[in-house]
Design a protein around this motif. Structure first.
Motif, short mmCIF file in Angstrom:
data_model
loop_
_atom_site.label_atom_id
_atom_site.label_comp_id
_atom_site.label_asym_id
_atom_site.label_seq_id
_atom_site.Cartn_x
_atom_site.Cartn_y
_atom_site.Cartn_z
N GLY A 49 50.22 42.10 53.98
CA GLY A 49 48.99 42.87 53.82
C GLY A 49 48.40 42.77 52.42
N LEU A 50 49.17 42.24 51.46
CA LEU A 50 48.66 42.10 50.10
C LEU A 50 48.48 40.63 49.71
CD1 LEU A 50 50.62 44.90 48.20
CD2 LEU A 50 48.28 44.93 49.05
N GLU A 51 48.38 39.75 50.73
CA GLU A 51 48.12 38.35 50.47
C GLU A 51 46.77 38.23 49.76
OE1 GLU A 51 48.80 39.62 53.47
OE2 GLU A 51 50.65 38.68 54.14
N ARG A 52 46.63 37.21 48.92
CA ARG A 52 45.41 37.12 48.12
C ARG A 52 45.14 35.70 47.65
NH1 ARG A 52 48.82 40.33 43.70
NH2 ARG A 52 49.52 41.18 45.63
N LEU A 53 43.87 35.46 47.36
CA LEU A 53 43.51 34.29 46.57
C LEU A 53 43.86 34.63 45.14
CD1 LEU A 53 39.93 33.20 47.72
CD2 LEU A 53 42.07 31.99 48.13
N ARG A 54 44.22 33.63 44.38
CA ARG A 54 44.57 33.84 42.97
C ARG A 54 43.69 32.88 42.17
NH1 ARG A 54 48.85 32.17 39.28
NH2 ARG A 54 49.62 33.97 38.17
N LEU A 55 42.53 33.38 41.78
CA LEU A 55 41.55 32.55 41.09
C LEU A 55 41.85 32.47 39.60
CD1 LEU A 55 38.31 33.89 42.81
CD2 LEU A 55 39.75 31.96 43.49
N SER A 56 41.70 31.29 39.03
CA SER A 56 41.94 31.08 37.60
C SER A 56 40.62 30.72 36.93
CB SER A 56 42.94 29.94 37.39
OG SER A 56 44.18 30.25 37.98
N VAL A 57 40.28 31.49 35.90
CA VAL A 57 39.05 31.27 35.16
C VAL A 57 39.42 30.77 33.77
CG1 VAL A 57 36.92 32.34 34.34
CG2 VAL A 57 38.04 33.22 36.38
N ASN B 144 44.67 28.91 44.19
CA ASN B 144 46.04 29.25 44.58
C ASN B 144 46.00 30.46 45.49
OD1 ASN B 144 47.70 27.36 43.06
ND2 ASN B 144 46.88 28.38 41.25
N ILE B 145 47.04 30.61 46.28
CA ILE B 145 47.18 31.82 47.08
C ILE B 145 48.56 32.41 46.82
CG2 ILE B 145 45.56 31.18 48.89
CD1 ILE B 145 47.95 30.42 50.65
N MET B 146 48.66 33.69 47.09
CA MET B 146 49.95 34.38 47.08
C MET B 146 50.08 35.03 48.44
SD MET B 146 50.26 35.97 43.27
CE MET B 146 52.01 36.27 43.48
N GLU B 147 51.17 34.71 49.12
CA GLU B 147 51.39 35.28 50.44
C GLU B 147 52.86 35.66 50.59
OE1 GLU B 147 50.45 32.34 53.44
OE2 GLU B 147 51.23 30.74 52.21
N TYR B 148 53.15 36.35 51.66
CA TYR B 148 54.52 36.76 51.93
C TYR B 148 55.41 35.52 51.94
CZ TYR B 148 58.51 38.79 54.30
OH TYR B 148 59.77 39.20 54.62
N PRO B 149 56.57 35.55 51.30
CA PRO B 149 57.31 36.68 50.76
C PRO B 149 57.07 36.93 49.26
CG PRO B 149 58.77 34.80 50.83
CD PRO B 149 57.44 34.35 51.39
N MET B 150 56.12 36.21 48.63
CA MET B 150 55.83 36.46 47.21
C MET B 150 55.23 37.84 47.01
SD MET B 150 54.35 32.85 45.81
CE MET B 150 53.23 32.56 47.16
N VAL B 151 54.47 38.30 48.00
CA VAL B 151 53.86 39.62 47.95
C VAL B 151 54.13 40.30 49.28
CG1 VAL B 151 52.06 38.97 46.29
CG2 VAL B 151 51.62 38.75 48.74
#
Length: 143
Positions: A109-117, A99-106
């Motif tokens: 500049g703080l966009e990110r991969l959201r890894l689930s373990v 999953n990713i989180m990108e603008y406008p969720m964050v």
């Protein structure tokens, strides 16, 4: 003062009333069963924590910027504008779903991969995922 008209208006136009709903019974049953498993098999929680620490260590060893925690969700930051979406698309093309989180969720500049373990992931699976992320990020010039 209660009139039928007031009750009608409240039932049909009161947002807290209209948009409130209880969880479905199958959802409650699934949550209850999951809590039972957690109580009977606490080793699953310890295995999850081991896997989280292991993946965090591996991501940092590869030079990735993360936020450490005990959650099974690990954010991985790359900082380049729009890079996370391109990275994620290429990871998916190569067989890794993240999953990713990108603008406008964050904020920008703080966009990110959201890894689930999960506790069921093997060390080999974690290594393969981290190595692929690092490989693609280096190919893109964002790591």
């Amino acid at each position: 003062m209660r009139s039928k008209e007031h009750i009608f208006l409240l039932r049909n136009f009161s947002y807290p009333y209209v948009f409130t709903s209880a969880l479905a019974q199958p959802t409650i049953a699934a949550i209850s069963a999951a809590l039972d498993v957690m109580e009977r098999e606490p080793e699953r929680i310890e295995k999850l924590h081991d896997n989280v620490r292991y993946m965090q260590d591996r991501l940092e060893q590869e030079g990735m910027r993360i936020i450490r925690g005990e959650s099974g969700i690990i954010p991985v930051f790359f900082g380049a504008d729009g890079a996370v979406r391109k990275l994620n698309r290429e990871l998916y093309r190569r067989g890794l779903f993240a999953n990713i989180m990108e603008y406008p969720m964050v904020p920008p500049g703080l966009e990110r991969l959201r890894l689930s373990v999960m506790s069921t992931h093997s060390r080999e699976e974690i290594d393969a995922a981290v190595e692929l992320i690092a490989l693609v990020a280096r190919e893109m010039g964002i790591l």
